[in-house]
Design a protein around this motif. Structure first.
Motif, PDB file in Angstrom:
ATOM      1  N   ARG A 162       0.834  -1.201   0.000  1.00  0.00           N
ATOM      2  CA  ARG A 162       0.000   0.000   0.000  1.00  0.00           C
ATOM      3  C   ARG A 162       0.869   1.250   0.000  1.00  0.00           C
ATOM      4  NH1 ARG A 162      -4.905  -1.486  -1.697  1.00  0.00           N
ATOM      5  NH2 ARG A 162      -5.687  -3.310  -0.573  1.00  0.00           N
ATOM      6  N   PRO A 163       0.553   2.216  -0.854  1.00  0.00           N
ATOM      7  CA  PRO A 163       1.319   3.460  -0.828  1.00  0.00           C
ATOM      8  C   PRO A 163       1.265   4.107   0.554  1.00  0.00           C
ATOM      9  CG  PRO A 163      -0.067   3.342  -2.777  1.00  0.00           C
ATOM     10  CD  PRO A 163      -0.487   2.204  -1.896  1.00  0.00           C
ATOM     11  N   ARG A 164       2.389   4.632   0.974  1.00  0.00           N
ATOM     12  CA  ARG A 164       2.427   5.331   2.256  1.00  0.00           C
ATOM     13  C   ARG A 164       1.744   6.686   2.127  1.00  0.00           C
ATOM     14  NH1 ARG A 164       5.772   3.326   6.240  1.00  0.00           N
ATOM     15  NH2 ARG A 164       7.480   1.941   5.608  1.00  0.00           N
ATOM     16  N   ALA A 165       1.028   7.055   3.162  1.00  0.00           N
ATOM     17  CA  ALA A 165       0.404   8.376   3.169  1.00  0.00           C
ATOM     18  C   ALA A 165       1.450   9.477   3.246  1.00  0.00           C
ATOM     19  CB  ALA A 165      -0.567   8.482   4.344  1.00  0.00           C
ATOM     20  N   ALA A 166       2.556   9.175   3.926  1.00  0.00           N
ATOM     21  CA  ALA A 166       3.663  10.123   4.030  1.00  0.00           C
ATOM     22  C   ALA A 166       4.951   9.326   4.033  1.00  0.00           C
ATOM     23  CB  ALA A 166       3.547  10.953   5.312  1.00  0.00           C
ATOM     24  N   SER A 167       6.000   9.925   3.484  1.00  0.00           N
ATOM     25  CA  SER A 167       7.288   9.247   3.424  1.00  0.00           C
ATOM     26  C   SER A 167       7.848   9.078   4.832  1.00  0.00           C
ATOM     27  CB  SER A 167       8.266  10.051   2.570  1.00  0.00           C
ATOM     28  OG  SER A 167       9.532   9.442   2.549  1.00  0.00           O
ATOM     29  N   ALA A 168       8.155   7.837   5.195  1.00  0.00           N
ATOM     30  CA  ALA A 168       8.703   7.578   6.533  1.00  0.00           C
ATOM     31  C   ALA A 168       9.751   6.475   6.468  1.00  0.00           C
ATOM     32  CB  ALA A 168       7.575   7.184   7.488  1.00  0.00           C
ATOM     33  N   PRO A 169      10.812   6.660   5.665  1.00  0.00           N
ATOM     34  CA  PRO A 169      11.808   5.601   5.532  1.00  0.00           C
ATOM     35  C   PRO A 169      12.614   5.440   6.812  1.00  0.00           C
ATOM     36  CG  PRO A 169      12.560   7.582   4.427  1.00  0.00           C
ATOM     37  CD  PRO A 169      11.160   7.853   4.890  1.00  0.00           C
ATOM     38  N   ASP A 170      12.858   4.215   7.198  1.00  0.00           N
ATOM     39  CA  ASP A 170      13.703   3.997   8.379  1.00  0.00           C
ATOM     40  C   ASP A 170      14.663   2.840   8.166  1.00  0.00           C
ATOM     41  OD1 ASP A 170      11.126   2.305  10.379  1.00  0.00           O
ATOM     42  OD2 ASP A 170      12.003   1.856   8.427  1.00  0.00           O
ATOM     43  N   ILE A 171      14.837   2.426   6.905  1.00  0.00           N
ATOM     44  CA  ILE A 171      15.705   1.291   6.640  1.00  0.00           C
ATOM     45  C   ILE A 171      17.181   1.694   6.687  1.00  0.00           C
ATOM     46  CG2 ILE A 171      15.823   1.476   4.104  1.00  0.00           C
ATOM     47  CD1 ILE A 171      15.324  -1.603   4.100  1.00  0.00           C
ATOM     48  N   LEU A 172      17.461   3.000   6.513  1.00  0.00           N
ATOM     49  CA  LEU A 172      18.826   3.512   6.567  1.00  0.00           C
ATOM     50  C   LEU A 172      18.931   4.603   7.622  1.00  0.00           C
ATOM     51  CD1 LEU A 172      19.671   3.931   2.767  1.00  0.00           C
ATOM     52  CD2 LEU A 172      20.434   2.098   4.265  1.00  0.00           C
ATOM     53  N   ALA A 173      20.122   4.754   8.160  1.00  0.00           N
ATOM     54  CA  ALA A 173      20.373   5.867   9.074  1.00  0.00           C
ATOM     55  C   ALA A 173      20.218   7.180   8.313  1.00  0.00           C
ATOM     56  CB  ALA A 173      21.775   5.763   9.662  1.00  0.00           C
ATOM     57  N   PRO A 174      19.702   8.224   8.958  1.00  0.00           N
ATOM     58  CA  PRO A 174      19.443   9.490   8.251  1.00  0.00           C
ATOM     59  C   PRO A 174      20.642  10.033   7.488  1.00  0.00           C
ATOM     60  CG  PRO A 174      18.423   9.525  10.418  1.00  0.00           C
ATOM     61  CD  PRO A 174      19.237   8.263  10.364  1.00  0.00           C
ATOM     62  N   ALA A 175      21.841   9.865   8.019  1.00  0.00           N
ATOM     63  CA  ALA A 175      23.024  10.455   7.387  1.00  0.00           C
ATOM     64  C   ALA A 175      23.387   9.807   6.064  1.00  0.00           C
ATOM     65  CB  ALA A 175      24.218  10.371   8.340  1.00  0.00           C
ATOM     66  N   VAL A 176      22.921   8.575   5.836  1.00  0.00           N
ATOM     67  CA  VAL A 176      23.294   7.882   4.597  1.00  0.00           C
ATOM     68  C   VAL A 176      22.096   7.633   3.686  1.00  0.00           C
ATOM     69  CG1 VAL A 176      25.400   6.829   5.473  1.00  0.00           C
ATOM     70  CG2 VAL A 176      23.221   5.633   5.759  1.00  0.00           C
ATOM     71  N   THR A 177      20.957   8.277   3.977  1.00  0.00           N
ATOM     72  CA  THR A 177      19.875   8.244   2.996  1.00  0.00           C
ATOM     73  C   THR A 177      20.386   8.900   1.720  1.00  0.00           C
ATOM     74  OG1 THR A 177      18.971  10.339   3.775  1.00  0.00           O
ATOM     75  CG2 THR A 177      18.068   8.317   4.750  1.00  0.00           C
ATOM     76  N   ARG A 178      19.764   8.575   0.621  1.00  0.00           N
ATOM     77  CA  ARG A 178      20.280   9.069  -0.655  1.00  0.00           C
ATOM     78  C   ARG A 178      20.330  10.592  -0.699  1.00  0.00           C
ATOM     79  NH1 ARG A 178      17.530   8.289  -6.569  1.00  0.00           N
ATOM     80  NH2 ARG A 178      19.005   9.605  -7.691  1.00  0.00           N
ATOM     81  N   ALA A 179      19.261  11.244  -0.252  1.00  0.00           N
ATOM     82  CA  ALA A 179      19.216  12.707  -0.326  1.00  0.00           C
ATOM     83  C   ALA A 179      20.331  13.334   0.496  1.00  0.00           C
ATOM     84  CB  ALA A 179      17.851  13.204   0.146  1.00  0.00           C
ATOM     85  N   ALA A 180      20.507  12.868   1.732  1.00  0.00           N
ATOM     86  CA  ALA A 180      21.530  13.455   2.602  1.00  0.00           C
ATOM     87  C   ALA A 180      22.927  13.138   2.102  1.00  0.00           C
ATOM     88  CB  ALA A 180      21.344  12.928   4.026  1.00  0.00           C
ATOM     89  N   TYR A 181      23.127  11.917   1.655  1.00  0.00           N
ATOM     90  CA  TYR A 181      24.449  11.486   1.206  1.00  0.00           C
ATOM     91  C   TYR A 181      24.903  12.247  -0.033  1.00  0.00           C
ATOM     92  CZ  TYR A 181      28.078   8.339  -0.565  1.00  0.00           C
ATOM     93  OH  TYR A 181      29.261   7.819  -1.045  1.00  0.00           O
ATOM     94  N   GLU A 182      24.022  12.341  -1.017  1.00  0.00           N
ATOM     95  CA  GLU A 182      24.419  12.996  -2.259  1.00  0.00           C
ATOM     96  C   GLU A 182      24.524  14.507  -2.092  1.00  0.00           C
ATOM     97  OE1 GLU A 182      21.956  11.617  -5.473  1.00  0.00           O
ATOM     98  OE2 GLU A 182      22.722   9.563  -5.309  1.00  0.00           O
ATOM     99  N   ALA A 183      23.676  15.090  -1.243  1.00  0.00           N
ATOM    100  CA  ALA A 183      23.742  16.538  -1.029  1.00  0.00           C
ATOM    101  C   ALA A 183      24.979  16.926  -0.224  1.00  0.00           C
ATOM    102  CB  ALA A 183      22.487  17.025  -0.313  1.00  0.00           C
ATOM    103  N   GLY A 184      25.467  16.017   0.604  1.00  0.00           N
ATOM    104  CA  GLY A 184      26.592  16.336   1.478  1.00  0.00           C
ATOM    105  C   GLY A 184      27.953  16.086   0.878  1.00  0.00           C
ATOM    106  N   ARG A 185      28.004  15.663  -0.371  1.00  0.00           N
ATOM    107  CA  ARG A 185      29.305  15.365  -0.963  1.00  0.00           C
ATOM    108  C   ARG A 185      30.099  16.641  -1.224  1.00  0.00           C
ATOM    109  NH1 ARG A 185      31.099  12.719  -6.769  1.00  0.00           N
ATOM    110  NH2 ARG A 185      32.914  11.612  -5.950  1.00  0.00           N
TER     111      ARG A 185
END
Length: 206
Positions: A162-185
């Motif tokens: 089922r589609p999530r009503a809101a994005s709530a990923p918790d499979i990765l630590a916040p610092a290495v999520t794709r958005a944070a990782y790529e923005a912090g390079r």
């Protein structure tokens, strides 16, 4: 089929550009869908034999990875069952694939191999960019690969994420999520990516 224990496993190393495809696709699935208790999502990274207990409990394993199929870059390709270890061994892009082959071999030896294996792979474009994110073409295949997995679950396993009503990923630590990782390079000027500039300068003058 609704009681099938399914493991969706992303493997690869997010530090080496397109090799992070499998992990990023599992991250996308986790952020986009809620799954029933019979389906588990796992960032397998480069853990190799440490993945053994997770696979022993699964009836079906769906693997997401960057795989050198010998196809044009960013091509998605799916193989199944006995073709999975063959695809992973034909042209290794990383040592993690050797480790994962050992896991599959041990599962067979112990009589605990999953009944079904599915490998959803992408042909990588760049692997030697340390600290880099996914290249544009491979990044564009994350959502289609996730859609393929969801379609497979619905068509073959009677599982309806089922589609999530809101994005709530918790499979990765916040610092290495794709958005944070790529923005912090850091920029190339701030972080030399071809070696230590002092050593290179010394070598050039020798």
């Amino acid at each position: 089929m609704a009681d099938e224990r399914i493991l969706i496993l992303g493997i690869g190393n997010i530090l080496w550009a397109d090799e992070g495809f499998g992990v990023r696709t599992v991250e996308h699935l986790d952020a986009t869908y809620a799954f029933p208790d019979t389906v588990s999502l796992l960032d397998g990274g480069t853990q190799g034999l440490y993945l053994l207990p997770h696979l022993e409990d699964a009836d079906t394993v769906i693997i997401l990875d960057a795989v050198d199929y010998g196809l044009p870059p960013a091509t998605l390709h799916v193989v199944r069952d006995e073709d999975v270890p063959v695809a992973l061994s034909a042209r290794k892009v990383s040592l993690h694939q050797t480790g994962f082959q050992e896991v599959l071999a041990l599962l067979r030896l112990r009589g605990r191999a999953p009944r079904r294996l599915v490998l959803v792979g992408v042909q990588p474009h760049t692997l030697d960019d340390y600290g880099g994110g996914l290249t544009e073409g491979v990044a564009a295949q994350v959502a289609p690969a996730a859609d393929h997995v969801v379609g497979l679950l619905r068509a073959e396993f009677n599982v309806d994420p089922r589609p999530r009503a809101a994005s709530a990923p918790d499979i990765l630590a916040p610092a290495v999520t794709r958005a944070a990782y790529e923005a912090g390079r850091p920029s190339a000027e701030e972080a030399c990516r071809i070696g230590d500039a002092r050593v290179l300068a010394r070598g050039a003058g020798a």
